[in-house]
Design a protein around this motif. Structure first.
Motif, short mmCIF file in Angstrom:
data_model
loop_
_atom_site.label_atom_id
_atom_site.label_comp_id
_atom_site.label_asym_id
_atom_site.label_seq_id
_atom_site.Cartn_x
_atom_site.Cartn_y
_atom_site.Cartn_z
N GLU A 117 -65.09 -33.95 -81.68
CA GLU A 117 -65.27 -35.15 -82.50
C GLU A 117 -64.76 -34.93 -83.92
OE1 GLU A 117 -68.90 -38.10 -84.03
OE2 GLU A 117 -69.29 -36.56 -82.50
N CYS A 174 -62.42 -32.95 -85.06
CA CYS A 174 -60.97 -32.86 -85.24
C CYS A 174 -60.33 -34.24 -85.38
CB CYS A 174 -60.33 -32.07 -84.09
SG CYS A 174 -60.14 -32.95 -82.53
N LYS A 175 -60.97 -35.25 -84.80
CA LYS A 175 -60.44 -36.61 -84.89
C LYS A 175 -60.82 -37.29 -86.20
CE LYS A 175 -60.67 -37.20 -79.86
NZ LYS A 175 -61.29 -37.95 -78.74
N LYS A 176 -61.96 -36.87 -86.77
CA LYS A 176 -62.46 -37.49 -87.99
C LYS A 176 -62.02 -36.77 -89.26
CE LYS A 176 -66.87 -39.23 -86.12
NZ LYS A 176 -68.34 -39.12 -86.27
N TRP A 234 -57.02 -28.25 -82.48
CA TRP A 234 -57.83 -28.95 -83.48
C TRP A 234 -56.93 -29.62 -84.52
CZ3 TRP A 234 -59.28 -29.50 -88.55
CH2 TRP A 234 -60.57 -30.00 -88.80
N ARG A 278 -55.43 -32.73 -83.45
CA ARG A 278 -56.45 -33.76 -83.19
C ARG A 278 -56.60 -34.04 -81.69
NH1 ARG A 278 -58.06 -35.95 -88.09
NH2 ARG A 278 -56.54 -35.96 -89.79
N ASP A 279 -56.41 -33.01 -80.89
CA ASP A 279 -56.54 -33.14 -79.44
C ASP A 279 -57.96 -32.75 -79.03
OD1 ASP A 279 -56.38 -33.06 -76.69
OD2 ASP A 279 -54.48 -31.97 -76.62
N GLY A 280 -58.86 -33.71 -79.12
CA GLY A 280 -60.27 -33.43 -78.86
C GLY A 280 -60.54 -32.90 -77.47
#
Length: 214
Positions: free
Chosen positions: A95, A97-99, A185, A188-190
């Motif tokens: 979560e 890595c996306k935020k 990370w 952004r590859d969760g």
């Protein structure tokens, strides 16, 4: 840059903590506070403050008649700690890595470079940087409770991580896995982060089951 002045208690804490992580202090052997006080050059009050803090960290235990002792490493505790990490850390990192903001991504990158500089070591410093890397991957401003729990779990993990890295080639294997996690990370590859972090943590626990005396 601000000058940081450490109290005697903080200095004693850091020295004793490093000795515990380096296995210079044996488990289940009472700590002779008088002798340790003289060795460190501090009075009993700051020494006791340091020992109490280390007990809170999970590195020491205390008994009414025996005083403070280094907490023994056990398979049961390793399973408890790493199972809890598995229940929280992969999802949190996926979560996060996306935020992550640009500032957070730069922080993770800087810690990874520091981790790279310790890639061939099995030292207290390397273990500390390892924990910092894992915690940076999960840091989210809107999930403070999750971060507090993970910080506590990593404190309890540090001696086990140090043990895990002792056999030959373990540092290189661990860094290779950290590189894969870092790359996923930053991309952004969760989904990949979650999968890689689970495999990394499970692998550490499996190795520890074989390493820790029953």
């Amino acid at each position: 840059m601000a000058i940081v002045v450490k109290t005697l208690s903080e200095q004693a804490y850091e020295i004793i903590r490093e000795r515990i992580l380096s296995n210079d202090m044996q488990p289940d052997k009472p700590i002779r506070q008088d002798a340790l006080s003289q060795t460190l050059g501090v009075s009993k009050i700051p020494l006791r403050e340091a020992l109490t803090r280390l007990e809170h960290d999970g590195l020491l235990i205390s008994h009414p008649n025996r005083g403070f002792l280094v907490r023994p490493l056990t398979v049961n505790e390793a399973e408890d700690v790493f199972d809890l990490r598995l229940s929280l850390e992969p999802d949190a990192a996926a979560e996060a890595c996306k935020k992550a903001s640009d500032e957070q991504r730069e922080k993770v990158k800087e810690i990874f470079i520091d981790l790279q500089n310790h890639a061939d070591e099995c030292s207290p410093e390397a273990v500390t940087v390892n924990s910092a890397f894992h915690l940076a991957l999960t840091e989210m401003p809107d999930k403070p409770v999750t971060q507090v729990l993970l910080e506590r779990l990593h404190l309890l993990s540090e001696r086990y991580v140090r043990m895990h890295l002792e056999p030959p080639n373990r540092e290189a294997n661990a860094f290779r896995e950290h590189q894969e996690i870092f790359d996923a990370w930053m991309a952004r590859d969760g989904k990949a982060v979650k999968k890689l972090l689970k495999a990394h943590t499970k692998g550490t626990l499996e190795d520890l089951r074989e390493q820790i005396p029953s």
